[in-house]
Design a protein around this motif. Structure first.
Motif, mmCIF file in Angstrom:
data_model
loop_
_atom_site.group_PDB
_atom_site.id
_atom_site.type_symbol
_atom_site.label_atom_id
_atom_site.label_comp_id
_atom_site.label_asym_id
_atom_site.label_seq_id
_atom_site.Cartn_x
_atom_site.Cartn_y
_atom_site.Cartn_z
ATOM 1 N N ARG A 138 15.665 58.744 -22.369
ATOM 2 C CA ARG A 138 15.745 59.396 -21.065
ATOM 3 C C ARG A 138 15.455 60.887 -21.189
ATOM 4 O O ARG A 138 14.806 61.477 -20.316
ATOM 5 C CB ARG A 138 17.141 59.186 -20.476
ATOM 6 N N ALA A 139 15.924 61.505 -22.278
ATOM 7 C CA ALA A 139 15.679 62.933 -22.455
ATOM 8 C C ALA A 139 14.207 63.218 -22.676
ATOM 9 O O ALA A 139 13.721 64.303 -22.320
ATOM 10 C CB ALA A 139 16.511 63.459 -23.631
ATOM 11 N N ARG A 140 13.485 62.272 -23.252
ATOM 12 C CA ARG A 140 12.053 62.469 -23.503
ATOM 13 C C ARG A 140 11.178 62.048 -22.325
ATOM 14 O O ARG A 140 9.958 62.002 -22.454
ATOM 15 C CB ARG A 140 11.635 61.703 -24.749
ATOM 16 N N GLY A 141 11.800 61.712 -21.217
ATOM 17 C CA GLY A 141 11.024 61.476 -20.011
ATOM 18 C C GLY A 141 10.904 60.046 -19.557
ATOM 19 O O GLY A 141 10.164 59.757 -18.603
ATOM 20 N N ALA A 142 11.621 59.122 -20.216
ATOM 21 C CA ALA A 142 11.551 57.722 -19.783
ATOM 22 C C ALA A 142 12.196 57.560 -18.417
ATOM 23 O O ALA A 142 13.287 58.073 -18.161
ATOM 24 C CB ALA A 142 12.247 56.812 -20.804
ATOM 25 N N SER A 143 11.513 56.868 -17.512
ATOM 26 C CA SER A 143 12.060 56.638 -16.175
ATOM 27 C C SER A 143 13.053 55.486 -16.208
ATOM 28 O O SER A 143 13.048 54.658 -17.119
ATOM 29 C CB SER A 143 10.932 56.322 -15.189
ATOM 30 N N LEU A 144 13.881 55.448 -15.168
ATOM 31 C CA LEU A 144 14.835 54.342 -15.075
ATOM 32 C C LEU A 144 14.107 53.010 -14.934
ATOM 33 O O LEU A 144 14.497 52.001 -15.538
ATOM 34 C CB LEU A 144 15.774 54.559 -13.881
ATOM 35 N N ALA A 145 13.036 53.018 -14.126
ATOM 36 C CA ALA A 145 12.284 51.771 -13.926
ATOM 37 C C ALA A 145 11.636 51.316 -15.231
ATOM 38 O O ALA A 145 11.652 50.127 -15.583
ATOM 39 C CB ALA A 145 11.235 51.959 -12.842
ATOM 40 N N GLY A 146 11.024 52.274 -15.950
ATOM 41 C CA GLY A 146 10.386 51.909 -17.213
ATOM 42 C C GLY A 146 11.387 51.402 -18.235
ATOM 43 O O GLY A 146 11.153 50.390 -18.918
ATOM 44 N N LEU A 147 12.507 52.116 -18.375
ATOM 45 C CA LEU A 147 13.522 51.686 -19.329
ATOM 46 C C LEU A 147 14.114 50.331 -18.933
ATOM 47 O O LEU A 147 14.278 49.440 -19.783
ATOM 48 C CB LEU A 147 14.626 52.748 -19.416
ATOM 49 N N GLY A 148 14.378 50.176 -17.637
ATOM 50 C CA GLY A 148 14.931 48.884 -17.185
ATOM 51 C C GLY A 148 13.958 47.741 -17.383
ATOM 52 O O GLY A 148 14.362 46.633 -17.766
ATOM 53 N N GLY A 149 12.674 47.982 -17.139
ATOM 54 C CA GLY A 149 11.684 46.926 -17.330
ATOM 55 C C GLY A 149 11.578 46.491 -18.776
ATOM 56 O O GLY A 149 11.478 45.299 -19.087
ATOM 57 N N ARG A 150 11.585 47.468 -19.703
ATOM 58 C CA ARG A 150 11.499 47.116 -21.124
ATOM 59 C C ARG A 150 12.740 46.351 -21.577
ATOM 60 O O ARG A 150 12.637 45.367 -22.333
ATOM 61 C CB ARG A 150 11.329 48.387 -21.959
ATOM 62 N N LEU A 151 13.909 46.789 -21.128
ATOM 63 C CA LEU A 151 15.130 46.082 -21.499
ATOM 64 C C LEU A 151 15.180 44.695 -20.872
ATOM 65 O O LEU A 151 15.710 43.738 -21.482
ATOM 66 C CB LEU A 151 16.355 46.896 -21.083
ATOM 67 N N LEU A 152 14.633 44.568 -19.653
ATOM 68 C CA LEU A 152 14.590 43.242 -19.023
ATOM 69 C C LEU A 152 13.692 42.294 -19.802
ATOM 70 O O LEU A 152 14.051 41.123 -20.021
ATOM 71 C CB LEU A 152 14.097 43.382 -17.580
ATOM 72 N N ALA A 153 12.546 42.788 -20.235
ATOM 73 C CA ALA A 153 11.654 41.946 -21.040
ATOM 74 C C ALA A 153 12.290 41.582 -22.371
ATOM 75 O O ALA A 153 12.171 40.448 -22.854
ATOM 76 C CB ALA A 153 10.326 42.679 -21.265
ATOM 77 N N GLU A 154 12.987 42.554 -22.974
ATOM 78 C CA GLU A 154 13.656 42.289 -24.243
ATOM 79 C C GLU A 154 14.735 41.223 -24.076
ATOM 80 O O GLU A 154 14.846 40.296 -24.885
ATOM 81 C CB GLU A 154 14.265 43.590 -24.760
ATOM 82 N N SER A 155 15.556 41.342 -23.011
ATOM 83 C CA SER A 155 16.616 40.358 -22.780
ATOM 84 C C SER A 155 16.046 39.002 -22.406
ATOM 85 O O SER A 155 16.563 37.960 -22.827
ATOM 86 C CB SER A 155 17.563 40.862 -21.683
ATOM 87 N N ALA A 156 14.984 39.010 -21.602
ATOM 88 C CA ALA A 156 14.402 37.740 -21.174
ATOM 89 C C ALA A 156 13.812 36.968 -22.341
ATOM 90 O O ALA A 156 13.858 35.724 -22.364
ATOM 91 C CB ALA A 156 13.324 37.994 -20.120
ATOM 92 N N SER A 157 13.279 37.678 -23.329
ATOM 93 C CA SER A 157 12.721 36.979 -24.492
ATOM 94 C C SER A 157 13.788 36.232 -25.284
ATOM 95 O O SER A 157 13.468 35.294 -26.018
ATOM 96 C CB SER A 157 12.008 37.983 -25.401
#
Length: 910
Positions: A370-389
């Motif tokens: 988040r400090a390096r500029g990751a958006s909430l949507a981007g971070l949430g999408g990556r975590l969603l894909a990680e959990s879904a796998s």
């Protein structure tokens, strides 16, 4: 090859795939989370399949075990208005067989006919009175016969003597002799042999017994739809006094049906269609009962009349049997829902805890992104894909496992349940991470529980939960459904209240501990106050688990207790041996033999006379039955203590020649008053005075009674033996079977089993216990996850404290105290919430349907099954949670000693 591809990607500036990289760097955590989702999805998918399979087995067994006379679809045809020639043509075997084939084509789906057990033919609608004087006649009444020319005798019986009956030539009402076969039981009871001639009243027709047969399937519908064809019965006339006589069946060849026109039996053609139960499921019951209704009085009845005859009548009780089963299923469904919702809620919160543990472990990673500029949507999408796998394949495997274990049930409820678990597994980690990292920043302020102040959104959410809980409670008490969610909602509301109130005593206790001399107390309260608010999530799991286990334990214990009381009321004791006949004495040697049977603790010989009449009121002509029970006070008192009925009354010893003091029921005491009254019975005349009023002994079944000393009676035969203990049933039955005249044996264990023989009840009990066990298992897993969440920080603290001089005892104490606050809150709150849930559910849950397997779902008179909030069933789950938490803490302290980290840090202290 993989390393080469990754090297080329680094050279070209292409980032490594997020999901694969994260899963490879945390293989253990990923596999553990996938295993948790798989197990949860399996249980969620299996439970509805198990419920449906249990209902399917229940309805099939309910139909199969009901008497065939009720479950068969009976089509009858009586035409006394026809001319003799036309009547004879309707009773020929060809005409009846053609009607059967036509009927099979009219049966509507989903009703299916078991052709192997269906029957048809011609039978007498009125019994034929035998005139042979040498036939057995118990009360000078000769036997009566039902004659049936039923097709398929050779296929459903085997010949044991003689030959199969045959019809010679053309048979009509003028036929004088007809060959018949009888069952072996009929031949034994009436003394019939091959060649025997049987004559009946009002007819010149003679029945010749040419064969004796034995049924191949005695319990099948072919034989059981009209049971006297298989087994003769002893019946009594309706006169006063009633007279006993035999009723039996005669089996004619199918072509001999017209010969019955020459008798007074009013012969009729009949067709009995036996239903098939292999394809009967709970899902088709509405259509099944609608089809039966159409057969009995709807469009399909018109088709039956067209196929057979306009005067055909269809009757069956199969629809009533199915309606009773559906009523039982509806009554038991709230009981299953209580356990299912509780276990599901515990499992859901545990999965969320596992995701929260993963988010807490990766907190620094998410903060850096988040400090390096990751958006909430981007971070949430990556975590969603990680959990879904992880979650989606695991949930799919769980669904496949549930389907493989129970393949016959419906698919969609299981798919929805497994899909809900998959969705929860996918969104838990992203939502937890986004909630903690709404604002970007490398350093994040510590979330102290003692200093936390709930925001406006949390207040709105809690008030919403409270409103929903109140609405569900109101609907459940008014019978509108939702009873299954009551314990969980109460536990959820209680957890929210406890979490709200939890910081206040922590702040007070921390101030007091700070002024105390000891170190352990201060450290404990300081650590508890500095915990993150999200750390209270285990409280929800433990509180719901304790509440569910408390309600479940109350249901199971109350059902078991009701069955025990009903069995005692039915049998009268753990075992009871009774003579047959009014005031008949037991055979010699039975008393001594019973005392020698293994497992017998006490035996009370008693006299029971049920022929005494009790006036409804003084001077009244109408009377009520009164049971006179005479006992030996010493042996009867010992029996009551061994039976666990130490508070039951024991009559005082009688004085010779005087008035006998007796114990009586309330109605008897009201009629008799306090003055001596003379009682006349088969045991003699005796003057009694009622000195105590009490409930009836179990041996008398709740009737009005008088209990007195046997020594006061002129005749003192032992009519019953009341046995306390756990007698060897086989040895006791062998002893009773060998006595002559043979007495009657009643066992409490058999009576108890009879109240629980419904497969639907047994299945519901097993599912309920399994759901409560699953909730307990997830509670243990939640404790382990909670311990794992702070394991690193707790280990580092304890190591530093040990280096600074904290003793091992202090280490164990601090470790135990760490688990104390939430465990005590969950245990105490669970007891209170469980008590409240039981009080609220008591009028809603019909435990009598679960406890008693009877047509009306009721037990013996005076025995009821209701939900009670017993202290034991509420305190036991709370104590279990406390013990589990202590074991987890001690296990962590033991593991800390094994790491040798403390020894290495203190290596230079020597």
């Amino acid at each position: 090859m993989t390393s080469v591809v990754e090297g080329l990607r680094r050279v070209r500036g292409v980032p490594a795939p997020w999901t694969r990289t994260r899963l490879r760097t945390a293989r253990g955590a990923s596999c553990a989370f996938a295993a948790l989702v798989l197990l949860t999805a399996f249980l969620a998918a299996y439970f509805p399949r198990a419920v449906q399979a249990n209902e399917d087995r229940g309805v099939r067994r309910a139909v199969a075990e009901t008497a065939a006379s009720r479950t068969t679809v009976d089509v009858g045809l009586i035409r006394p208005d026809l001319a003799p020639g036309e009547r004879a043509r309707t009773l020929t075997s060809e005409s009846v067989a053609e009607g059967y084939r036509a009927l099979l084509r009219t049966v509507p789906a989903p009703v299916r006919v078991d052709a192997g057990q269906s029957s048809y033919g011609v039978r007498t609608s009125k019994d034929l009175q035998a005139t042979d004087k040498d036939l057995p006649s118990p009360d000078a009444v000769l036997p009566r016969f039902t004659a049936a020319a039923q097709a398929g005798l050779a296929e459903h019986a085997r010949l044991t003597s003689g030959r199969w009956p045959r019809a010679k030539g053309t048979v009509s009402e003028d036929t004088e002799r007809v060959e018949v076969a009888v069952s072996g039981a009929t031949a034994k009871a009436l003394g019939l042999k091959t060649g025997r001639l049987l004559h009946v009243q009002g007819a010149d027709l003679v029945f010749v017994v040419v064969g004796i047969v034995e049924p191949r399937d005695p319990e099948g519908a072919w034989w059981s739809a009209e049971s006297q064809l298989r087994t003769p019965t002893m019946t009594a006339t309706s006169g006063r006094p009633p007279q006993k006589y035999w009723r039996a069946g005669l089996l004619l060849p199918p072509a001999a049906g017209p010969a019955l026109l020459g008798t007074l039996g009013q012969p009729e053609a009949y067709w009995r269609l036996a239903p098939r139960t292999d394809g009967l499921t709970a899902g088709v019951l509405p259509r099944y009962t609608a089809a039966l209704g159409s057969l009995k009085g709807g469009p399909d009845l018109l088709r039956v009349k067209e196929a057979v005859e306009a005067h055909a009548v269809v009757s069956t009780d199969l629809d009533a049997v199915i309606a009773a089963h559906r009523g039982l299923s509806r009554a038991l469904s709230p009981v299953v829902t209580v356990a299912a919702v509780g276990a599901g809620a515990v499992a859901a919160v545990t999965v969320a805890m596992a995701a929260g543990l993963s988010a807490g472990r990766r907190r620094a990673e998410f903060a850096l992104l988040r400090a390096r500029g990751a958006s909430l949507a981007g971070l949430g999408g990556r975590l969603l894909a990680e959990s879904a796998s992880l979650a989606v394949p695991a949930a799919g495997l769980g669904l496949l496992g549930a389907w493989a274990l129970e393949p016959g049930a419906g698919l969609w409820p299981s798919v929805l349940a497994a899909g809900a678990v998959a969705v929860l597994g996918c969104v838990a980690l992203p939502l937890r991470a986004l909630a903690s990292h709404r604002k970007a920043g490398v350093h994040q302020e510590r979330e102290d529980l003692a200093a936390a102040r709930p925001g406006r959104g949390r207040t709105v959410a809690e008030l919403t939960v409270l409103a929903v809980a109140v609405l569900v409670l109101f609907a459940a008490r008014r019978g509108g459904g939702g009873a299954g969610a009551v314990p969980v909602l109460l536990a959820l509301v209680a957890a929210l209240v406890l979490v709200r109130c939890y910081p206040l005593p922590l702040r007070w206790a921390a101030r007091v501990a700070g002024r105390a001399r000891g170190l352990t107390g201060f450290l404990f309260f300081a650590r508890a106050g500095r915990a993150a608010p999200a750390g209270t999530l285990p409280l929800f799991v433990l509180l719901i688990a304790v509440t569910t286990a408390g309600v479940g334990g109350a249901v199971l214990s109350d059902v078991a207790g009701a069955r025990d009381r009903a069995a005692l009321a039915t049998a009268g004791a753990d075992a009871r041996v009774s003579a047959t006949g009014a005031l008949a004495a037991l055979p010699r040697g039975v008393d001594e033999g019973v005392r020698k049977v293994a497992g017998v603790k006490e035996v009370a010989p008693v006299l029971i006379d049920e022929t005494v009449a009790l006036p409804v009121e003084t001077g009244a002509q109408s009377t009520r039955p009164l049971a006179l029970m005479a006992v030996d006070p010493a042996s009867y008192g010992s029996f009551l203590r061994a039976q666990g009925l130490g508070g039951a009354p024991v009559p005082p010893r009688a004085e010779r020649g005087g008035v006998v003091d007796a114990v009586a029921s309330a109605r008897v005491a009201k009629v008799f008053g306090t003055k001596p009254r003379e009682i006349s019975s088969l045991a003699g005349h005796v003057r009694v005075r009622v000195t105590r009023v009490a409930d009836g002994p179990p041996a008398l079944g709740g009737t009005d009674f008088l209990l007195l000393d046997r020594a006061a009676l002129a005749r003192r035969p032992t009519t019953d033996l009341l046995v306390a203990g756990e007698p060897d049933a086989k040895a006791l039955r062998k002893l009773v079977d060998g006595a002559r005249p043979q007495p009657r044996l009643r066992l409490r264990a058999e009576a108890r089993a009879a109240y629980a023989d419904s497969p639907l009840q047994e299945g519901v009990t097993r599912l309920f216990a399994a759901a409560v066990g699953a909730a307990a298992g997830y509670a243990l897993l939640a404790l382990l996850l909670h311990a794992q969440a702070g394991a690193a920080e707790r280990t580092a603290l304890l190591v530093r404290l040990r280096v600074l001089g904290l003793s091992r005892r202090g280490t164990r104490t601090l470790t135990l105290l760490d688990a104390l606050p939430q465990t005590l809150l969950a245990a105490g709150g669970g007891v209170l919430v469980g008590w409240g849930a039981i009080r609220l559910l008591a009028p809603v849950l019909d435990l009598e349907r679960l406890a008693f397997a009877s047509a009306d779902g009721r037990g013996p008179e005076g025995v009821v099954a209701s939900l009670h909030a017993g202290a034991g069933v509420l305190l036991l789950p709370a104590a279990g949670i406390a013990v589990l938490a202590a074991l987890v803490s001690l296990g962590q302290a033991w593991w800390l000693r094994r790491t040798r980290m403390i020894t290495e840090l203190r290596a230079g202290d020597a």
